[in-house]
Each structure stands twice: as C-alpha cells, then as structure tokens.
Design a protein around this motif. Structure first.
Motif, PDB file in Angstrom:
ATOM      1  N   SER A 164      14.739  16.574  67.884  1.00 30.41           N
ATOM      2  CA  SER A 164      13.822  15.705  67.157  1.00 30.41           C
ATOM      3  C   SER A 164      12.448  16.367  67.075  1.00 30.41           C
ATOM      4  O   SER A 164      11.910  16.801  68.102  1.00 30.41           O
ATOM      5  CB  SER A 164      13.716  14.353  67.852  1.00 30.41           C
ATOM      6  N   PRO A 165      11.855  16.469  65.890  1.00 31.18           N
ATOM      7  CA  PRO A 165      12.485  16.140  64.608  1.00 31.18           C
ATOM      8  C   PRO A 165      13.535  17.186  64.234  1.00 31.18           C
ATOM      9  O   PRO A 165      13.501  18.311  64.717  1.00 31.18           O
ATOM     10  CB  PRO A 165      11.310  16.170  63.624  1.00 31.18           C
ATOM     11  N   TYR A 166      14.456  16.789  63.362  1.00 30.71           N
ATOM     12  CA  TYR A 166      15.466  17.726  62.913  1.00 30.71           C
ATOM     13  C   TYR A 166      14.808  18.866  62.151  1.00 30.71           C
ATOM     14  O   TYR A 166      13.842  18.656  61.412  1.00 30.71           O
ATOM     15  CB  TYR A 166      16.479  17.041  61.998  1.00 30.71           C
ATOM     16  N   PRO A 167      15.311  20.092  62.293  1.00 36.75           N
ATOM     17  CA  PRO A 167      14.762  21.201  61.489  1.00 36.75           C
ATOM     18  C   PRO A 167      14.806  20.895  59.999  1.00 36.75           C
ATOM     19  O   PRO A 167      13.902  21.263  59.254  1.00 36.75           O
ATOM     20  CB  PRO A 167      15.678  22.372  61.856  1.00 36.75           C
ATOM     21  N   GLN A 168      15.859  20.170  59.560  1.00 36.20           N
ATOM     22  CA  GLN A 168      15.965  19.828  58.143  1.00 36.20           C
ATOM     23  C   GLN A 168      14.838  18.884  57.715  1.00 36.20           C
ATOM     24  O   GLN A 168      14.391  18.930  56.561  1.00 36.20           O
ATOM     25  CB  GLN A 168      17.318  19.187  57.851  1.00 36.20           C
ATOM     26  N   GLN A 169      14.373  18.013  58.649  1.00 32.73           N
ATOM     27  CA  GLN A 169      13.268  17.109  58.322  1.00 32.73           C
ATOM     28  C   GLN A 169      11.993  17.890  58.067  1.00 32.73           C
ATOM     29  O   GLN A 169      11.250  17.605  57.127  1.00 32.73           O
ATOM     30  CB  GLN A 169      13.046  16.114  59.463  1.00 32.73           C
ATOM     31  N   ILE A 170      11.740  18.871  58.919  1.00 32.89           N
ATOM     32  CA  ILE A 170      10.532  19.679  58.763  1.00 32.89           C
ATOM     33  C   ILE A 170      10.599  20.475  57.470  1.00 32.89           C
ATOM     34  O   ILE A 170       9.628  20.550  56.704  1.00 32.89           O
ATOM     35  CB  ILE A 170      10.362  20.618  59.977  1.00 32.89           C
ATOM     36  N   GLU A 171      11.756  21.076  57.209  1.00 30.28           N
ATOM     37  CA  GLU A 171      11.923  21.861  55.985  1.00 30.28           C
ATOM     38  C   GLU A 171      11.734  20.989  54.751  1.00 30.28           C
ATOM     39  O   GLU A 171      11.083  21.405  53.781  1.00 30.28           O
ATOM     40  CB  GLU A 171      13.307  22.506  55.967  1.00 30.28           C
TER      41      GLU A 171
END
Length: 224
Positions: A173-180
C-alpha cells in the motif's frame, strides 16, 4: 489570485495582465465562473480529433454579438477572455482526452487544484489484519495449515499433537499501479494544459489577458 477588470494604461496603450496557463484557467473558471460548452458529437463518418481553434473562432464570433458580455454568470458579467479560454478547453482533441479531459481541466481549475500525483508515495509491505489490545497494535495472523507433531510425554511415552501453522497476510500500500496511474493522470493533464496554452498564444484572441509560456512542473516526481 484575482484579475481586476479595469486595465491600466501607459501612454494610451492597453496593458494586458500576464498569466500562466494554469492561473488563466483558474481565473476563467473559478473567478469569472465561465462554463464549459462542449461541442456536439461529430458524425460517425468524421474522424474524432477535436475541434481545435476553428471551434474557438466560432465561439469568438458568437461572443462578438454579445456586447454586454457573457451570459452564464448569474447576477454578473463573465469576461469575454474567460469565455474564449473556456471555448479553447472545450476544443481539446481526442488525442489528448477530448471532452473527458476538458471537463477534468475545468473542474480542477474551478477548484483551484493540481492533480494529486501522490508525492513521496512508496509501496510498503503492510499487514492486511491489524489487531489492538492493551499492549498496543500488532499484525494479525490466520491459520494456513495444520501439522501433527510428535511430543515426548512423561517418561518414555510420546504422543501426537495437532499444531496450527500461522501466517501474517500482507499487501503493498499504495499499490504500484495506483502511483503509476496518478502520475500518468498528472502527465495527461499537463499535456492538455500545454495544448491550451499554445492555442491561446497562437490564436491571439484574448483582449485583456496575455497567456505566458509558464507551465506547471512537468513530471515533478522526477525532480530532486
């Protein structure tokens, strides 16, 4: 940030107020309350690349017939330059997000916000189960298997005992996909602002406002 309508003059020459594109958008949508009038859907046979400055010119021509100014601001006047800025945003091409991006740009400007690119966000391994007791907060566990072990009892006798195998479920958390996704969204917004800035500068249709080349920081997560 407030743009006063009376424009100062020096030697009889009108002095325009210089604003970066983000400040100009916030003035148009937040201060002047300009409304976003999106172009109608194109025919199926037409390629969807947006209306560009041609649409803005049509909007400008329509504004020229309204001597008293804009018609949207309830109880007041909407500056013509704000209407032109809104019309430029409405003309964002499909390659930059089209109507959806136009709405996003307008909403952010109206709220005076910059897209959240999650500064400082780093994926961290955290437990999915957290328990609290008198000793504080600690990670919870779940039973993932049961094993039988041989336990030596009194004397020489041995017995079998079932033992739970525990594990602590974790996630990132946060997911890497969220940051991307957040940073990709910021970059898309930045590209849209760049298009609006170039269109306003090249179009030369603003009377009291001068849009400068100033832009928000590109990909601020790569800085420092």
């Amino acid at each position: 940030m407030t743009l006063h309508r009376p424009i100062s003059r020096a030697g009889g020459t009108k002095v325009k107020r210089a604003l970066g594109v983000q400040a100009a958008l916030e003035w148009a949508f937040r201060v002047e309350k300009a409304q976003l009038e999106l172009p109608p859907p194109q025919n199926v046979s037409e390629e969807g690349f947006g209306f560009g400055l041609e649409y803005v010119l049509l909007q400008r021509a329509a504004l020229g017939c309204k001597i008293d100014g804009g018609q949207h601001k309830i109880g007041g006047y909407t500056h013509e330059d704000a209407e032109v800025i809104a019309a430029t945003v409405a003309g964002l091409p499909d390659s930059l997000g089209g109507k959806r991006m136009a709405i996003r740009v307008a909403e952010l400007a109206r709220a005076g916000l910059t897209p959240d690119w999650m500064p400082g966000a780093v994926p961290r391994c955290v437990p999915t189960i957290v328990k609290k007791n008198q000793h504080g907060t600690h990670a919870g566990t779940v039973v993932v298997a049961v094993e039988r072990i041989r336990v030596r009892g009194a004397g020489s006798r041995a017995t079998w005992k079932s033992v739970d195998i525990l594990a602590c479920p974790v996630t990132f958390s946060p997911y890497p996909q969220q940051i991307e996704a957040a940073r990709r969204s910021y970059d898309d917004w930045w590209q849209a602002l760049s298009w609006v800035r170039e269109g306003l500068i090249a179009g030369g249709m603003l009377r009291d406002v001068e849009v400068t080349t100033a832009m928000p920081k590109p990909r601020p997560w790569n800085m420092g």
